[in-house]
Design an enzyme around this catalytic site. Sequence first.
Site, PDB file in Angstrom:
ATOM      1  CG  HIS A  80      -1.830   0.944   1.314  1.00 15.05           C
ATOM      2  ND1 HIS A  80      -2.805   1.100   1.602  1.00 15.05           N
ATOM      3  CD2 HIS A  80      -1.240   2.072   1.979  1.00 15.05           C
ATOM      4  CE1 HIS A  80      -2.971   1.761   2.051  1.00 15.05           C
ATOM      5  NE2 HIS A  80      -2.443   2.724   1.990  1.00 15.05           N
ATOM      6  CD  GLU A  81       2.043   4.063   3.590  1.00 14.41           C
ATOM      7  OE1 GLU A  81       2.344   4.771   3.108  1.00 14.41           O
ATOM      8  OE2 GLU A  81       1.045   4.196   4.656  1.00 14.41           O
ATOM      9  CG  HIS A  84      -0.030   5.831  -0.792  1.00 15.11           C
ATOM     10  ND1 HIS A  84      -1.090   6.188  -0.966  1.00 15.11           N
ATOM     11  CD2 HIS A  84      -0.152   5.648   0.404  1.00 15.11           C
ATOM     12  CE1 HIS A  84      -1.544   6.199  -0.943  1.00 15.11           C
ATOM     13  NE2 HIS A  84      -1.796   6.322   0.583  1.00 15.11           N
ATOM     14  CG  ASP A 182      -4.380   6.397   1.795  1.00 12.52           C
ATOM     15  OD1 ASP A 182      -3.210   7.652   1.880  1.00 12.52           O
ATOM     16  OD2 ASP A 182      -4.239   6.087   2.301  1.00 12.52           O
TER      17      ASP A 182
END
Length: 377
Positions: A80-81, A84, A182
């Site tokens: 997930h990171e 980003h 987010d």
Amino acid sequence: METSLQIGNIAGIPVKIHWSFLLVIPLFAWIIGSQIVLTTELIRILFGVPIDATLITAGLNPYILGTVVALGLFFGVFVHEVAHSLIAKAKGIKIHGITLLILGGVSQMEEVVPDPKVELPMALAGPLTSLAIGIICSALVYVFPVLPDPAVAGVLIFTFGYLGILNVLLFAFNLLPAFPMDGGRVLRAWLARRMPLSRATQIAADVGKGFAVLFGIFGFLMLNPILILIAFFIYIGANQEATFLRYYVLLQDVTVADAMSNSLVTVEPETPLPRLLELMYETKHLGFPVVERGNLVGIVTLSDIHKVSPIDREAMQVRDVMTRDPITLPPSAPLIDALRIMTTHGIGRIPVVDDGDLVGIVTRTDVLRVMELREKA
């Protein structure tokens, strides 16, 4: 003291593990393991597939599976990171690293004024990645029943079914319109297309604080410390985001030269500490650049003196307590950089050097004074 250990890098981005991450894995493993029968039944109902729990509940397997699921969840948080960070990097934002910690993960990016066109895809990348992982894990649940060993199939259904549910929940939770999650950034990016960025940030921050209060109330009513911790995390994050942008807007286009003090008081390395204290009383300054033969060699502050006992100060000089090779800035540097450095390093003043010559000093008070003047203008 360094609180995170670097374990590698991906696409040139350092990946670190915070010490708190080492605490949360066994905690999650215990929680998952102690509720494994209930969770197995929930997965069976949600996915509508039979689950052979023979291996799942045998011996220490509940806690082993708990560890596997916890590690799988944090691997999903890591991906997930990464999503980003890769989008941000492609948009020209510098990424300092990705750190896994007790409440998940965080991408450390350079602090810049948000551009809604950049922030929107960057903020959506993480939750959509979590959703994709959740869908893939959930789809695999329907593949495993064809395996010849029902007990092994049961373990795989439990593991991937659990990870599928967790990643879909992670997707939904992160899209709550509350800073610093987010969804708060998505909300700000959407609002910023219709109003000034500062106003959009304030609204998103206020919404975030509202969610924090709700989480806190539910946490107290349900005696749930995790919800209370999340409430504090959201409230502080929302407040920091609004504060940062306020600082950035007020200090926009202001340089160090606009705020620094040109009337310098300096000391030499040989200055006795008692004389240094007298100088502080006389000038009302709590720190001075240390100059030797016209060259900046250090900086000395009141906190440096306090590290030495009053008896020992009588025999010591500035050179014994000063900070050598201090951080400096040129006059042309943005003033927001000075504030960021002071905050990061916990210092109150920065010498200003131009072509090797000491030309001034900028303090936290100077920065706050400029902000106050611009806010009233």
